[in-house]
Scaffold this motif. Structure first.
Motif, PDB file in Angstrom:
ATOM      1  N   HIS A  64      55.096  29.797  20.382  1.00  0.00           N
ATOM      2  CA  HIS A  64      54.103  29.529  21.428  1.00  0.00           C
ATOM      3  C   HIS A  64      52.981  28.702  20.837  1.00  0.00           C
ATOM      4  CE1 HIS A  64      52.722  33.252  19.531  1.00  0.00           C
ATOM      5  NE2 HIS A  64      51.503  32.876  19.829  1.00  0.00           N
ATOM      6  N   VAL A  66      49.112  27.640  20.449  1.00  0.00           N
ATOM      7  CA  VAL A  66      47.779  28.219  20.509  1.00  0.00           C
ATOM      8  C   VAL A  66      46.791  27.068  20.463  1.00  0.00           C
ATOM      9  CG1 VAL A  66      46.232  29.909  19.487  1.00  0.00           C
ATOM     10  CG2 VAL A  66      48.679  30.065  19.020  1.00  0.00           C
ATOM     11  N   ALA A  76      52.926  29.252  16.648  1.00  0.00           N
ATOM     12  CA  ALA A  76      53.271  30.505  15.983  1.00  0.00           C
ATOM     13  C   ALA A  76      54.605  30.959  16.530  1.00  0.00           C
ATOM     14  CB  ALA A  76      52.205  31.563  16.253  1.00  0.00           C
ATOM     15  N   HIS A  91      48.811  36.730  24.587  1.00  0.00           N
ATOM     16  CA  HIS A  91      48.042  37.664  23.766  1.00  0.00           C
ATOM     17  C   HIS A  91      46.814  36.967  23.180  1.00  0.00           C
ATOM     18  CE1 HIS A  91      51.328  36.051  21.128  1.00  0.00           C
ATOM     19  NE2 HIS A  91      50.258  35.617  20.505  1.00  0.00           N
ATOM     20  N   HIS A  93      44.091  35.810  20.213  1.00  0.00           N
ATOM     21  CA  HIS A  93      44.192  35.237  18.878  1.00  0.00           C
ATOM     22  C   HIS A  93      42.882  35.413  18.130  1.00  0.00           C
ATOM     23  CE1 HIS A  93      47.586  33.294  20.904  1.00  0.00           C
ATOM     24  NE2 HIS A  93      48.158  33.393  19.721  1.00  0.00           N
ATOM     25  N   CYS A 104      47.873  35.563  15.394  1.00  0.00           N
ATOM     26  CA  CYS A 104      48.266  36.196  16.657  1.00  0.00           C
ATOM     27  C   CYS A 104      47.860  37.664  16.653  1.00  0.00           C
ATOM     28  CB  CYS A 104      49.780  36.141  16.832  1.00  0.00           C
ATOM     29  SG  CYS A 104      50.404  34.475  17.064  1.00  0.00           S
TER      30      CYS A 104
HETATM   31 ZN   LIG Z   1      50.038  34.049  19.272  1.00  0.00          ZN
END
Ligand SMILES: [Zn+2]
Ligand SMILES: [Zn+2]
Length: 136
Positions: A64, A66, A76, A91, A93, A104
């Motif tokens: 994914h 970021v 990541a 989620h 970070h 993460c």
């Molecule tokens: Zn992440």
């Protein structure tokens, strides 16, 4: 699951660079920018190829992206529990202000926010700032 199996099970053809990049992302404790990946690869990779590899991982749900406040993209790997198709940046970070590392916080889910009628959310992020364990 081996790297090759992970690539195949996400519908990606196995290539040397895909294997190298996936290995790198999974071994790293932090999210990696294009430049980080380029620097760490065992063999010199073409910039466009690398961009496509990271993009294909994102599309397939293997990694994914970021985005930090400066707009730098980092990638990541997704944990194995990550749903291949519903894996946007869900989620929080953590960004280290000393080393600029982005980590993460996979256990910290972003809250569901109700936006006003007529509004559409296209991206959301929750970033915490401070010092990582190596810089503390
Ligand atoms: Zn992440
Ligand atoms: Zn740090």
């Amino acid at each position: 699951m081996s790297l090759d199996e992970q690539l195949r099970s996400h519908g990606l053809r196995v290539t040397g660079i895909r294997r190298d990049v996936l290995d790198l992302l999974q071994r790293s404790d932090r999210a990696l920018s294009h430049a980080d990946v380029e620097r760490a690869l065992p063999e010199r990779a073409d910039r466009v190829t690398l961009f496509r590899v990271l993009q294909s991982f994102e599309d397939a749900g293997l990694a994914h992206r970021v985005l930090d406040v400066q707009g730098t993209s980092r990638y990541a790997s997704c944990s194995t529990e990550c749903d291949a198709h519903a894996h946007h940046d869900v989620h929080a970070h953590f960004r280290c202000t000393a080393c600029s590392g982005v980590f993460c916080l996979e256990r910290v889910a972003l809250p569901e926010v109700n936006v006003p009628k007529g509004f559409t959310v296209t991206a959301s992020r929750l970033e915490l700032e401070g010092r990582c364990s190596s810089c503390a």
